[in-house]
Design an enzyme around this catalytic site. Structure first.
Site, PDB file in Angstrom:
ATOM      1  N   TYR A 172      49.628  48.376  35.395  1.00 55.40           N
ATOM      2  CA  TYR A 172      48.227  48.490  35.837  1.00 55.40           C
ATOM      3  C   TYR A 172      47.565  49.700  35.162  1.00 55.40           C
ATOM      4  CZ  TYR A 172      44.246  49.329  38.997  1.00 55.40           C
ATOM      5  OH  TYR A 172      42.983  49.549  39.513  1.00 55.40           O
ATOM      6  N   LYS A 175      44.361  49.837  32.637  1.00 56.84           N
ATOM      7  CA  LYS A 175      43.123  50.554  32.965  1.00 56.84           C
ATOM      8  C   LYS A 175      42.778  51.566  31.871  1.00 56.84           C
ATOM      9  CE  LYS A 175      41.549  48.337  36.002  1.00 56.84           C
ATOM     10  NZ  LYS A 175      40.166  47.938  36.224  1.00 56.84           N
ATOM     11  N   THR A 204      40.317  47.425  49.554  1.00 53.82           N
ATOM     12  CA  THR A 204      39.930  46.055  49.187  1.00 53.82           C
ATOM     13  C   THR A 204      41.180  45.176  49.136  1.00 53.82           C
ATOM     14  OG1 THR A 204      40.262  46.527  46.864  1.00 53.82           O
ATOM     15  CG2 THR A 204      38.044  46.930  47.732  1.00 53.82           C
TER      16      THR A 204
HETATM   17  N1  LIG Z   1      39.920  49.401  45.384  1.00 48.74           N
HETATM   18  C1  LIG Z   1      40.214  50.550  44.816  1.00 48.74           C
HETATM   19  O1  LIG Z   1      40.690  51.467  45.478  1.00 48.74           O
HETATM   20  C2  LIG Z   1      39.943  50.763  43.357  1.00 48.74           C
HETATM   21  C3  LIG Z   1      40.094  52.051  42.821  1.00 48.74           C
HETATM   22  C4  LIG Z   1      39.857  52.249  41.459  1.00 48.74           C
HETATM   23  C5  LIG Z   1      39.461  51.187  40.670  1.00 48.74           C
HETATM   24  N2  LIG Z   1      39.325  49.955  41.215  1.00 48.74           N
HETATM   25  C6  LIG Z   1      38.917  48.872  40.334  1.00 48.74           C
HETATM   26  O2  LIG Z   1      37.850  48.163  40.932  1.00 48.74           O
HETATM   27  C7  LIG Z   1      37.829  46.827  40.443  1.00 48.74           C
HETATM   28  C8  LIG Z   1      37.686  45.853  41.589  1.00 48.74           C
HETATM   29  O3  LIG Z   1      38.843  45.926  42.401  1.00 48.74           O
HETATM   30  P1  LIG Z   1      38.816  45.623  43.970  1.00 48.74           P
HETATM   31  O4  LIG Z   1      39.309  46.854  44.623  1.00 48.74           O
HETATM   32  O5  LIG Z   1      37.532  45.045  44.365  1.00 48.74           O
HETATM   33  O6  LIG Z   1      40.003  44.543  44.043  1.00 48.74           O
HETATM   34  P2  LIG Z   1      40.036  43.075  44.690  1.00 48.74           P
HETATM   35  O7  LIG Z   1      39.433  43.082  46.043  1.00 48.74           O
HETATM   36  O8  LIG Z   1      41.460  42.648  44.546  1.00 48.74           O
HETATM   37  O9  LIG Z   1      39.116  42.261  43.716  1.00 48.74           O
HETATM   38  C9  LIG Z   1      39.570  41.891  42.445  1.00 48.74           C
HETATM   39  C10 LIG Z   1      38.768  40.705  41.960  1.00 48.74           C
HETATM   40  O10 LIG Z   1      39.317  40.319  40.705  1.00 48.74           O
HETATM   41  C11 LIG Z   1      39.381  38.909  40.677  1.00 48.74           C
HETATM   42  N3  LIG Z   1      40.421  38.449  39.772  1.00 48.74           N
HETATM   43  C12 LIG Z   1      41.744  38.719  39.807  1.00 48.74           C
HETATM   44  N4  LIG Z   1      42.375  38.050  38.823  1.00 48.74           N
HETATM   45  C13 LIG Z   1      41.422  37.354  38.153  1.00 48.74           C
HETATM   46  C14 LIG Z   1      41.444  36.478  37.048  1.00 48.74           C
HETATM   47  N5  LIG Z   1      42.581  36.155  36.418  1.00 48.74           N
HETATM   48  N6  LIG Z   1      40.286  35.936  36.629  1.00 48.74           N
HETATM   49  C15 LIG Z   1      39.123  36.226  37.248  1.00 48.74           C
HETATM   50  N7  LIG Z   1      39.034  37.045  38.309  1.00 48.74           N
HETATM   51  C16 LIG Z   1      40.184  37.600  38.751  1.00 48.74           C
HETATM   52  C17 LIG Z   1      39.660  38.482  42.107  1.00 48.74           C
HETATM   53  O11 LIG Z   1      39.118  37.187  42.280  1.00 48.74           O
HETATM   54  P3  LIG Z   1      39.946  35.884  42.699  1.00 48.74           P
HETATM   55  O12 LIG Z   1      41.284  36.360  43.202  1.00 48.74           O
HETATM   56  O13 LIG Z   1      39.098  35.218  43.705  1.00 48.74           O
HETATM   57  O14 LIG Z   1      40.030  35.124  41.421  1.00 48.74           O
HETATM   58  C18 LIG Z   1      38.854  39.504  42.894  1.00 48.74           C
HETATM   59  O15 LIG Z   1      37.551  39.033  43.117  1.00 48.74           O
HETATM   60  C19 LIG Z   1      39.120  46.661  39.635  1.00 48.74           C
HETATM   61  O16 LIG Z   1      38.819  46.776  38.262  1.00 48.74           O
HETATM   62  C20 LIG Z   1      39.979  47.829  40.090  1.00 48.74           C
HETATM   63  O17 LIG Z   1      40.895  48.220  39.083  1.00 48.74           O
HETATM   64  C21 LIG Z   1      39.554  49.703  42.540  1.00 48.74           C
END
Ligand SMILES: NC(=O)c1ccc[n+]([C@@H]2O[C@H](COP(=O)([O-])OP(=O)(O)OC[C@H]3O[C@@H](n4cnc5c(N)ncnc54)[C@H](OP(=O)(O)O)[C@@H]3O)[C@@H](O)[C@H]2O)c1
Length: 309
Positions: free
Chosen positions: A177, A181, A211
């Site tokens: 991961y 990133k 999330t």
């Molecule tokens: N949450 C945190 O603490 C955090 C911190 C730093 C950075 N981030 C970044 O924020 C971003 C969003 O993450 P989140 O926290 O919202 O996670 P999340 O709730 O798991 O959302 C991830 C999204 O990615 C989609 N996804 C996964 N695999 C996919 C694929 N093969 N094709 C198309 N869509 C796909 C999922 O949709 P489906 O499963 O419905 O396809 C889901 O809507 C990410 O880039 C993550 O690295 C998050």
């Protein structure tokens, strides 16, 4: 100014078309909700039609009549990326904003996609590389196109070894991961260098939010992740503010990197953030770009006058 920016400061997005990958949940849905509230037409891109339908419904509950729809996109499949981009091209609308947000975290065992790529790198980086490249023609038809790429604090951790992009040597889920990133951060910066004035590319680190990101992790990792996020983080809507800032603020600079202002970039208002040392390596970014072109077969091209590399 970045200080004290909140979602109330989002500029009017009426008439603009935005694509948000991973718009079916988490930060992507919160971002899409903010964009729809500001008047944008939003395409939620994700794998599961039912999740996309529910997400669009949730946005319509908040913003009745908002022009929001789901479109199927599996970033882990180059064929699906090509299909998605083809459908968007057929619709013929210039694309004002692309939010490269989707990601997977913690795939327990090394898994290969149908294209033969390691799944984390395929989803988080190579899929977005191919998607962005295929959408460049639509982006360049918009008056002020912008690409926002969602990174992470873990982008600070590894030096990216291009010889082992697919983690063949020693697969560790969290390292995979973190590598992906770092790759998306290098991509966002290299995109700006290649496109120069043709578009604006910014990278954002939204900081922690509880999330669905940990859904693939073993229970202890998931529990720890959620506890840490609750302790250090804030609401999904707050974390999405950083993405919305990158997507809409007129204060962002091309090639900028933005994060929340508080401890470890995990809380507070959006502001310019220092780049991790490895992300300042232009040669590495160029080599990653060329390798991504070779792997995906997608070669993003920009008007000759915009190229300085
Ligand atoms: N949450 C945190 O603490 C955090 C911190 C730093 C950075 N981030 C970044 O924020 C971003 C969003 O993450 P989140 O926290 O919202 O996670 P999340 O709730 O798991 O959302 C991830 C999204 O990615 C989609 N996804 C996964 N695999 C996919 C694929 N093969 N094709 C198309 N869509 C796909 C999922 O949709 P489906 O499963 O419905 O396809 C889901 O809507 C990410 O880039 C993550 O690295 C998050």
């Amino acid at each position: 100014m970045a200080h004290h920016w909140t979602q109330n400061d989002i500029s009017d997005m009426s008439g603009k078309l935005a694509v948000v990958t991973g718009g079916s949940g988490g930060l992507g849905l919160a971002t899409a909700t903010g964009l729809a509230g500001a008047g944008a037409e939003v395409v939620l891109a994700g794998r599961d039609p039912e999740r996309l339908r529910i997400a669009a419904e949730r946005i319509h509950d908040r913003h009745p009549g908002a022009p929001v729809r789901g479109e199927r996109l599996d970033l882990a499949s180059l064929a699906s990326v090509a299909d998605f981009a083809g459908r968007l091209a057929d619709q013929g609308r210039p694309l004002d904003l692309l939010v490269n947000n989707a990601a997977v975290l913690y795939i327990p065992r090394r898994t290969l996609t149908e294209d033969g790529f390691e799944l984390t790198m395929a989803t988080n980086h190579l899929g977005h590389f191919a998607l962005t490249g295929r959408l460049v023609p639509l982006l360049l038809r918009a008056p002020a196109p912008r690409v926002v790429t969602v990174c992470s604090l873990t982008a600070k951790v590894p030096a990216l070894d291009l010889a082992d992009l697919m983690s063949e040597r020693n697969y560790r889920p969290l390292t995979a991961y973190a590598k992906s990133k770092m790759a998306v951060l290098l991509f966002a910066l290299e995109l700006q260098r290649r496109a120069t004035r043709a578009l604006t590319s910014v990278a954002v680190n939204p900081g922690s939010a509880s999330t669905g990101l940990y859904r693939h992790s073993p229970a202890p990792v998931r529990g720890l992740g959620h506890r840490l996020d609750r302790l250090l983080g804030r609401s999904t809507q707050d974390a999405a503010s950083v993405i919305l800032y990158g997507a809409t603020s007129s204060d962002v600079v091309p090639g900028g990197f933005y994060a929340a202002s508080g401890l470890l970039g995990r809380r507070g208002t959006p502001r310019p953030a220092p780049l991790p040392k490895a992300a300042r390596d232009h040669a590495l970014a160029r080599d990653l770009w060329l390798k991504s072109e070779a792997l995906t077969g997608v070669r993003p091209s920009f008007p000759a006058r915009s190229l300085t590399v």
